[in-house]
Design a protein around this motif. Structure first.
Motif, PDB file in Angstrom:
ATOM      1  N   SER A  22       0.839  -1.198   0.000  1.00 20.49           N
ATOM      2  CA  SER A  22       0.000   0.000   0.000  1.00 20.49           C
ATOM      3  C   SER A  22       0.878   1.254   0.000  1.00 20.49           C
ATOM      4  CB  SER A  22      -0.894   0.002   1.235  1.00 20.49           C
ATOM      5  OG  SER A  22      -0.098   0.147   2.404  1.00 20.49           O
ATOM      6  N   ALA A  23       0.231   2.390  -0.273  1.00 22.21           N
ATOM      7  CA  ALA A  23       0.952   3.664  -0.228  1.00 22.21           C
ATOM      8  C   ALA A  23       1.485   3.929   1.177  1.00 22.21           C
ATOM      9  CB  ALA A  23       0.030   4.796  -0.670  1.00 22.21           C
ATOM     10  N   GLN A  24       0.751   3.508   2.201  1.00 18.44           N
ATOM     11  CA  GLN A  24       1.203   3.706   3.571  1.00 18.44           C
ATOM     12  C   GLN A  24       2.480   2.921   3.856  1.00 18.44           C
ATOM     13  OE1 GLN A  24      -1.895   2.977   2.684  1.00 18.44           O
ATOM     14  NE2 GLN A  24      -3.055   4.804   3.290  1.00 18.44           N
ATOM     15  N   VAL A  25       2.555   1.701   3.315  1.00 21.33           N
ATOM     16  CA  VAL A  25       3.765   0.893   3.486  1.00 21.33           C
ATOM     17  C   VAL A  25       4.953   1.562   2.786  1.00 21.33           C
ATOM     18  CG1 VAL A  25       4.877  -1.279   2.812  1.00 21.33           C
ATOM     19  CG2 VAL A  25       2.602  -1.306   3.859  1.00 21.33           C
ATOM     20  N   LEU A  26       4.716   2.059   1.573  1.00 21.52           N
ATOM     21  CA  LEU A  26       5.807   2.714   0.845  1.00 21.52           C
ATOM     22  C   LEU A  26       6.249   3.996   1.543  1.00 21.52           C
ATOM     23  CD1 LEU A  26       4.869   2.237  -2.918  1.00 21.52           C
ATOM     24  CD2 LEU A  26       6.126   0.726  -1.376  1.00 21.52           C
ATOM     25  N   ASP A  27       5.301   4.728   2.099  1.00 21.76           N
ATOM     26  CA  ASP A  27       5.664   5.934   2.862  1.00 21.76           C
ATOM     27  C   ASP A  27       6.572   5.565   4.039  1.00 21.76           C
ATOM     28  OD1 ASP A  27       4.258   7.650   1.270  1.00 21.76           O
ATOM     29  OD2 ASP A  27       2.483   7.711   2.549  1.00 21.76           O
ATOM     30  N   ALA A  28       6.190   4.494   4.754  1.00 24.02           N
ATOM     31  CA  ALA A  28       6.974   4.079   5.918  1.00 24.02           C
ATOM     32  C   ALA A  28       8.366   3.616   5.504  1.00 24.02           C
ATOM     33  CB  ALA A  28       6.241   2.960   6.656  1.00 24.02           C
ATOM     34  N   LEU A  29       8.449   2.866   4.405  1.00 25.66           N
ATOM     35  CA  LEU A  29       9.752   2.399   3.921  1.00 25.66           C
ATOM     36  C   LEU A  29      10.613   3.571   3.461  1.00 25.66           C
ATOM     37  CD1 LEU A  29       8.765  -0.803   1.905  1.00 25.66           C
ATOM     38  CD2 LEU A  29      10.104  -0.704   4.018  1.00 25.66           C
ATOM     39  N   SER A  30      10.002   4.542   2.776  1.00 24.91           N
ATOM     40  CA  SER A  30      10.760   5.703   2.299  1.00 24.91           C
ATOM     41  C   SER A  30      11.369   6.468   3.460  1.00 24.91           C
ATOM     42  CB  SER A  30       9.851   6.625   1.484  1.00 24.91           C
ATOM     43  OG  SER A  30       9.379   5.990   0.322  1.00 24.91           O
ATOM     44  N   ARG A  31      10.604   6.626   4.536  1.00 24.55           N
ATOM     45  CA  ARG A  31      11.130   7.335   5.712  1.00 24.55           C
ATOM     46  C   ARG A  31      12.236   6.520   6.380  1.00 24.55           C
ATOM     47  NH1 ARG A  31       5.584   8.329   6.539  1.00 24.55           N
ATOM     48  NH2 ARG A  31       5.504   6.628   8.087  1.00 24.55           N
ATOM     49  N   ALA A  32      12.005   5.218   6.537  1.00 28.15           N
ATOM     50  CA  ALA A  32      12.976   4.373   7.230  1.00 28.15           C
ATOM     51  C   ALA A  32      14.288   4.272   6.461  1.00 28.15           C
ATOM     52  CB  ALA A  32      12.390   2.979   7.455  1.00 28.15           C
ATOM     53  N   LEU A  33      14.195   4.201   5.137  1.00 32.68           N
ATOM     54  CA  LEU A  33      15.390   4.065   4.300  1.00 32.68           C
ATOM     55  C   LEU A  33      15.973   5.415   3.900  1.00 32.68           C
ATOM     56  CD1 LEU A  33      14.134   1.166   1.995  1.00 32.68           C
ATOM     57  CD2 LEU A  33      15.726   1.001   3.915  1.00 32.68           C
ATOM     58  N   GLU A  34      15.291   6.511   4.310  1.00 33.45           N
ATOM     59  CA  GLU A  34      15.753   7.870   4.014  1.00 33.45           C
ATOM     60  C   GLU A  34      15.975   8.065   2.516  1.00 33.45           C
ATOM     61  OE1 GLU A  34      19.160   8.606   6.477  1.00 33.45           O
ATOM     62  OE2 GLU A  34      17.990   8.646   8.326  1.00 33.45           O
ATOM     63  N   LEU A  35      14.978   7.658   1.722  1.00 33.10           N
ATOM     64  CA  LEU A  35      15.074   7.793   0.274  1.00 33.10           C
ATOM     65  C   LEU A  35      14.949   9.255  -0.134  1.00 33.10           C
ATOM     66  CD1 LEU A  35      12.836   4.814  -0.950  1.00 33.10           C
ATOM     67  CD2 LEU A  35      15.277   4.822  -0.377  1.00 33.10           C
ATOM     68  N   ASP A  36      15.693   9.646  -1.164  1.00 32.73           N
ATOM     69  CA  ASP A  36      15.523  10.998  -1.689  1.00 32.73           C
ATOM     70  C   ASP A  36      14.333  11.003  -2.651  1.00 32.73           C
ATOM     71  OD1 ASP A  36      16.372  10.015  -4.186  1.00 32.73           O
ATOM     72  OD2 ASP A  36      18.429  10.730  -3.925  1.00 32.73           O
TER      73      ASP A  36
END
Length: 240
Positions: A22-36
């Protein structure tokens, strides 16, 4: 833990057994992995959570108005790329800048398979990393693009360095960066480039190389433009 996901679910994502996060999962992964920004958008494209890109970013013609604009940049080299880093058009100074290459049809080939690449790009490994990371973004737009698949297979077979960098999976779009180049006629050039999306041709980018005004590299670019103009004048004089 940082993303608030179970180890089992995260493992399924990594292994490709879970393909609809889900978009929520991707948001959480983006924050955790500090993606640009580039990496985050690439992640969303891979998960098909953004609208499909308009236009194929293939070898579509460059608009006449853009070609005309590029020709007015007498003191800067300008060229247009698509998503697979094919060079679709160049102004005269860009042609002179890349004159040591046997072919200027594709930036990936120029960096990895043309003998001029390692000498022209004095910080070759940095240029190689940047080139592969830019090409990787094309996967998110269309992972089944036949042109992209053929290019990756071709360069992978010819260059172990490309194959290793490609397998690392890094992504980064072209925005602005310093370049250290060595031209056979005018010597070392310290330039910066800026990339601009072409709004009416999705997938195309206008890339402009320029030097700091008044710098040795600025004088070298002006000399290169003068040499190129003299060469063209001689060619025109030889025409019947």
């Amino acid at each position: 833990m940082l993303a608030g996901l179970s180890a089992d679910y995260y493992t399924r994502l990594e292994q490709g057994r879970e393909r609809n996060p889900s978009a929520q999962v991707l948001d959480a992964l983006s924050r955790a992995l500090e993606l640009d920004a580039d990496q985050e958008m690439h992640l969303y494209r891979l998960a098909r959570l953004v609208p499909a890109s308009r236009g194929g970013g293939g070898r579509e013609p460059v608009s006449p108005m853009l070609l005309q604009l590029m020709d007015t940049y007498a003191a800067t080299s300008a060229f247009v790329l698509n998503r697979t880093l094919d060079i679709l058009a160049m102004n005269r100074l860009a042609e002179a800048l890349f004159s040591s290459f046997a072919d200027t049809d594709n930036l990936v080939r120029m960096v990895f398979t043309d003998p001029a690449g390692p000498e022209f790009f004095t910080e070759w490994h940095r240029a190689a990393q940047s080139t592969v990371a830019s090409l990787r973004l094309a996967v998110g737009h269309d992972p089944h693009d036949a042109r992209l698949t053929r290019l990756v297979e071709e360069i992978s077979a010819a260059s172990p360095a490309f194959r290793q960098l490609w397998e690392q999976g890094h992504v980064r779009g072209k925005t602005a960066e310093a370049k250290e180049l060595l031209h056979p006629d005018v010597g070392r050039l310290s330039l910066t480039f800026q990339a601009f999306d072409v709004r009416d041709k999705p997938g195309q980018q206008l890339v402009i190389y320029q030097a700091q005004p008044g710098s040795p590299s600025d004088h070298a670019l002006k000399l290169l433009e003068s040499l190129s103009a003299n060469y063209r004048d001689h060619e025109d004089a030889d025409l019947p």
